[in-house]
Design a protein around this motif. Sequence first.
Motif, short mmCIF file in Angstrom:
data_model
loop_
_atom_site.label_atom_id
_atom_site.label_comp_id
_atom_site.label_asym_id
_atom_site.label_seq_id
_atom_site.Cartn_x
_atom_site.Cartn_y
_atom_site.Cartn_z
N SER A 1 -2.28 -5.10 4.93
CA SER A 1 -1.94 -3.93 4.11
C SER A 1 -0.62 -4.13 3.38
O SER A 1 -0.46 -3.69 2.24
N LEU A 2 0.34 -4.80 4.01
CA LEU A 2 1.60 -5.10 3.33
C LEU A 2 1.36 -5.97 2.11
O LEU A 2 1.93 -5.73 1.03
N ARG B 1 -0.35 -3.93 -0.64
CA ARG B 1 0.62 -3.02 -1.27
C ARG B 1 1.48 -3.77 -2.27
O ARG B 1 1.75 -3.26 -3.38
N TYR B 2 1.92 -4.97 -1.93
CA TYR B 2 2.80 -5.70 -2.83
C TYR B 2 2.04 -6.31 -4.00
O TYR B 2 2.48 -6.23 -5.15
N THR B 3 0.89 -6.94 -3.72
CA THR B 3 0.19 -7.67 -4.77
C THR B 3 -0.67 -6.78 -5.65
O THR B 3 -0.85 -7.06 -6.84
N GLU B 4 -1.22 -5.69 -5.09
CA GLU B 4 -2.13 -4.83 -5.85
C GLU B 4 -1.55 -3.44 -6.10
O GLU B 4 -2.19 -2.62 -6.76
N ARG B 5 -0.36 -3.16 -5.57
CA ARG B 5 0.33 -1.89 -5.78
C ARG B 5 -0.47 -0.70 -5.25
O ARG B 5 -0.39 0.39 -5.79
N LYS B 6 -1.24 -0.91 -4.19
CA LYS B 6 -1.99 0.19 -3.60
C LYS B 6 -2.23 -0.08 -2.12
O LYS B 6 -2.12 -1.22 -1.65
N ALA C 1 6.52 2.65 8.96
CA ALA C 1 7.67 3.54 8.99
C ALA C 1 7.30 4.96 8.55
O ALA C 1 8.00 5.91 8.90
N ASP C 2 6.21 5.10 7.78
CA ASP C 2 5.80 6.44 7.34
C ASP C 2 5.39 7.33 8.50
O ASP C 2 5.37 8.55 8.38
N ALA D 1 3.46 0.04 4.52
CA ALA D 1 2.44 -0.41 3.59
C ALA D 1 1.73 0.77 2.94
O ALA D 1 1.26 0.68 1.80
N LYS D 2 1.69 1.88 3.63
CA LYS D 2 0.97 3.05 3.11
C LYS D 2 1.68 3.68 1.93
O LYS D 2 1.07 4.06 0.93
#
Length: 258
Positions: free
Chosen positions: A26-27, A30-35, A121-122, A207-208
């Motif tokens: 998921s990390l 989140r970084y590569t696809e922005r979601k 962390a969320d 990541a969320k």
Amino acid sequence: MPEFSKMRKPDVKIVILGDMNVGKTSLLHRYTERKFKDTVSTVGGAFFLKQWGPYNISIWDTAGREQFHGLGSMYCRGAAAVILTYDLTNWHSLAELEERFLSLTDTANHDCIYAIVGNKADLTGNQAQQVAGQDGPTEDQGEGGGVNPPSACPTPPASPVLLSRVTLNKQVSREDAVSLYGRILRYKGMDESNCLPADKMCFETSAKTGYNVDALFETLFDMVLPSILRNRTEREQSPTVDLEDHKETGKRTRARCC
């Protein structure tokens, strides 16, 4: 070989290690696809290639399940950086980094950089629960322009909203992560006074929501630049034969002979 293929050869490798369900895949999404994506457990390993300026960085996402444990040392071979990932709400996932995963990094480069990353962390506080109204950039906020947040910031939104009010107990403190970082350096026989300080190498991410994800990857990309430059210099001084080019040349030669 086509010119595009040559340009896409990785200059350096980064590996993500950690127990299952800590959010490694998921990390990366989140970084590569922005979601954020709901993902299934990684089988074996997965490979991502990120262009960073003129350089290509390969990022290896590894499986956390025990049956794939033996593959970890293979993926770590020659790594310039390793991201050791745990779940902030699960103390056991931090302990597993030292007990199961640290030994896998013995095949990494001798000057490998280690980052300790607490994900989810969320679930532990309001600061990391703030997100933008959408998972990815809109047509007006795409990669080519618009309002992209500064990379060093935890993806601050234009109009923040809160996720679920439900939070979990934070089982791993920053001090715990810093302590682990020190033990890793000692395990590697490194002099702590000559290594990167723990406050720069211990991250808490989500990541969320995207909290601190850009900061994590882009900090590491900056840190591995010396390895990239050294690798390129070594390749220039010790050129190797490109088998694909040689194969194509051979085909053309045979065609002329016929």
